[in-house]
Design an enzyme around this catalytic site. Structure first.
Site, PDB file in Angstrom:
ATOM      1  N   MET A   1       0.816  -1.208   0.000  1.00 43.32           N
ATOM      2  CA  MET A   1       0.000   0.000   0.000  1.00 43.32           C
ATOM      3  C   MET A   1       0.857   1.269   0.000  1.00 43.32           C
ATOM      4  O   MET A   1       2.036   1.243   0.329  1.00 43.32           O
ATOM      5  CB  MET A   1      -0.918   0.020   1.227  1.00 43.32           C
ATOM      6  CG  MET A   1      -1.942  -1.099   1.260  1.00 43.32           C
ATOM      7  SD  MET A   1      -2.976  -1.056   2.742  1.00 43.32           S
ATOM      8  CE  MET A   1      -3.971   0.404   2.443  1.00 43.32           C
ATOM      9  N   HIS A   2       0.215   2.380  -0.357  1.00 39.02           N
ATOM     10  CA  HIS A   2       0.679   3.747  -0.121  1.00 39.02           C
ATOM     11  C   HIS A   2       1.803   4.232  -1.025  1.00 39.02           C
ATOM     12  O   HIS A   2       2.017   5.445  -1.125  1.00 39.02           O
ATOM     13  CB  HIS A   2       1.153   3.931   1.325  1.00 39.02           C
ATOM     14  CG  HIS A   2       0.218   3.426   2.381  1.00 39.02           C
ATOM     15  ND1 HIS A   2      -1.105   3.798   2.444  1.00 39.02           N
ATOM     16  CD2 HIS A   2       0.422   2.568   3.421  1.00 39.02           C
ATOM     17  CE1 HIS A   2      -1.675   3.204   3.482  1.00 39.02           C
ATOM     18  NE2 HIS A   2      -0.775   2.444   4.085  1.00 39.02           N
TER      19      HIS A   2
ATOM     20  N   ASP B   1      -2.810  -4.908   0.041  1.00 37.95           N
ATOM     21  CA  ASP B   1      -2.346  -6.175   0.614  1.00 37.95           C
ATOM     22  C   ASP B   1      -3.135  -6.576   1.855  1.00 37.95           C
ATOM     23  O   ASP B   1      -3.444  -7.762   2.038  1.00 37.95           O
ATOM     24  CB  ASP B   1      -0.846  -6.136   0.906  1.00 37.95           C
ATOM     25  CG  ASP B   1      -0.405  -4.953   1.750  1.00 37.95           C
ATOM     26  OD1 ASP B   1      -1.260  -4.189   2.246  1.00 37.95           O
ATOM     27  OD2 ASP B   1       0.816  -4.781   1.932  1.00 37.95           O
TER      28      ASP B   1
END
Length: 498
Positions: free
Chosen positions: A81-82, A239
């Site tokens: 992520m991110h 995820d």
């Protein structure tokens, strides 16, 4: 026979799994790629490495068996992520991706809070933390403005890989929720947040559901991967969302505990307006119109790895934990707090550090090993208690990751959480969740819940022991007092750290 592929794009490697209609993993493969840390606190990767290794992993996955490419109906993704990927109008990457574990953006987080104030939790439903995407965008805006001027679009890691495989730009809601740019309840990019930081609305990719089809493989990618151009490609998810799907967390009341390097307590949520005041993460799930609540312990399994490497480097994990079952609950008065890299839930504190409290000359290595496991589990219970305080009933928890590999630790989780702990028969984590999204997208099942009932099977359950529950309840109260008692001391000691 028909098959689907789950692709899990992690921080250190990409993992691919080939799954049949019964949920059996018939083949798997992984390929590693490097992590770059050019300065302290920086963490970056080359997006092209993700693409190259994903295509290679797919090819070796298919070469390792006699399954025809025509039998593979579709594939989907789970992604770290991110991470920020900036592309220009031609789809060319403008700089290395800034990853979730990059911590250069503290000043940008304070800018977000000062600018948005109460709007931030009202819209994005999460606090501004260094790991999220918007702080990274603002860092580029401040320090590399010429690159941001060239950027036509921002993407997250798996979305860039999927673009390279299909030629289509999209982002699913579960990953978009981790950017701080999404109106989480409204399921749309927030004009208020974009305008507050002078970001064009065209900067955000189209939003889709995790199980939506996003095209098929480009001919050249199909040739390189050993798959057919007709292979369907589905959006996939973050995820943690895919890990939840892979553990069957798809209905109200279902909760999982995942202990890897970090630790996660994640629970399915249907209430759109429930307010946790930013104490836990609140993200869109990969299931339609659902959410998940997530608390994080930054150093869960990492605390155990650090302890072994530091104090017992010549023994295996199995040897290290072999005697902890003979140590009573409470480790004979020894208490560990796993704040060795700071903490996230319920204390978003990058400066706090860990401790052993109560050491005496009678404590030996097994006492310390057990106290480390107990401290990790207490930290995760803090997230469990936040969820219970919101009205959620948590009496059954699916345990996955490293915490599900040791029976004594599984029983400890049951006693500390005062809930039944369930271990799955076959655990593939986010990669299985990605495969399940592909299976659902291909129409194999009428719902993700039906897919989970077919694919996932419990192996064993651990019930809480009433006497141990009482011991741990008392010790947990002491554990909770350590943070406040050591915060100022830890801050003072920071002056002596290298």
């Amino acid at each position: 026979m028909s098959y689907v592929i789950g692709v899990d794009l992690g921080t250190s490697a990409v993992k691919t799994v080939l799954v049949d209609r019964s949920g059996t993993v018939v083949a798997e493969h992984s390929e590693a790629y490097p992590l770059s840390q050019p300065k302290p606190g920086y963490s970056e990767q080359r997006p092209e490495d993700w693409v190259d290794k994903t295509v290679l992993s797919l090819r070796l996955l298919m070469e390792g068996n006699d399954i025809s490419p025509a039998e593979v109906e579709g594939l989907s993704f789970s992604g770290q992520m991110h991470g920020l990927v900036l592309v220009d109008g031609e789809g060319v990457v403008l700089r290395p991706a800034i990853l979730w574990n990059d911590t250069r953006t503290t000043a940008q987080c304070r800018r977000i809070e000062d600018t948005l104030q109460e709007k931030l939790l009202g819209i994005a439903r999460n606090r501004a933390l260094e790991g999220f995407t918007l702080p990274k965008i603002l860092w580029v805006q401040e320090f590399e403005p010429e690159l941001l001027d060239q950027a036509a679009l921002f993407l997250l890691p798996k979305d860039y890989v999927r673009y390279r495989l299909t030629g289509q730009y999209t982002m699913d809601y579960s990953d978009a929720a981790g950017t701080l740019l999404l109106d989480v309840a409204g399921k749309s990019w927030s004009a208020d947040i974009l305008d507050a930081f002078h970001l064009p609305h065209s900067f955000c990719p189209p939003l889709v559901e995790s199980f939506d089809e996003c095209g098929t493989l480009l001919p050249e990618i199909a040739r390189q991967s050993g798959l057919r151009p007709e292979t369907k490609v589905f959006a996939g998810g973050a995820d943690n969302a895919c890990g939840a799907i892979g553990a069957g967390i798809l209905e109200e009341g279902q909760t999982m505990c995942s202990i890897g390097t970090s630790g996660v307590v994640l629970s399915y949520e249907e209430r759109r307006e429930v307010d946790f005041e930013g104490k836990v993460h609140f993200f869109n799930h990969s299931e339609r119109d659902a959410y998940y609540i997530m608390g994080v312990t930054l150093a869960a399994g990492y605390s155990l790895t650090w302890f072994k490497d530091t104090f017992a480097p010549d023994v295996s994990f199995d040897e290290l934990l072999s005697d902890i079952g003979s140590i009573p609950a409470g480790s004979n008065g020894l208490l560990f707090t796993p704040y060795i890299v700071g903490e996230r839930t319920p204390h978003p504190d990058a400066a706090i550090r860990g401790s052993f409290i109560g050491m005496d000359a009678g404590h030996e290595l097994p006492h310390f090993a057990r106290s480390v496991l107990e401290g990790i589990t207490f930290s995760l219970r803090e997230s469990i208690d936040i969820l219970r305080a919101s009205g959620k009933q948590i009496d059954r928890v699916i345990s996955i990751g490293g915490g599900a590999k040791n029976e004594t630790w599984l029983q400890m989780q049951a006693d500390v959480f005062n809930a039944e702990i369930v271990k799955l028969e076959s655990e593939q984590g986010p990669a299985m969740g990605a495969a399940m999204l592909a299976a659902y997208g291909c129409g194999w099942f009428p719902s993700l819940q039906d897919c989970a009932r077919e694919f996932l099977r419990p192996a064993r359950a651990y019930s809480p022991d009433p006497e141990a529950v009482q011991v741990y309840d008392k010790l947990f109260g002491l554990y909770q007092s350590v943070y406040g008692a050591t915060r100022e001391l830890g801050a003072a000691l920071s002056a002596f750290r290298g």
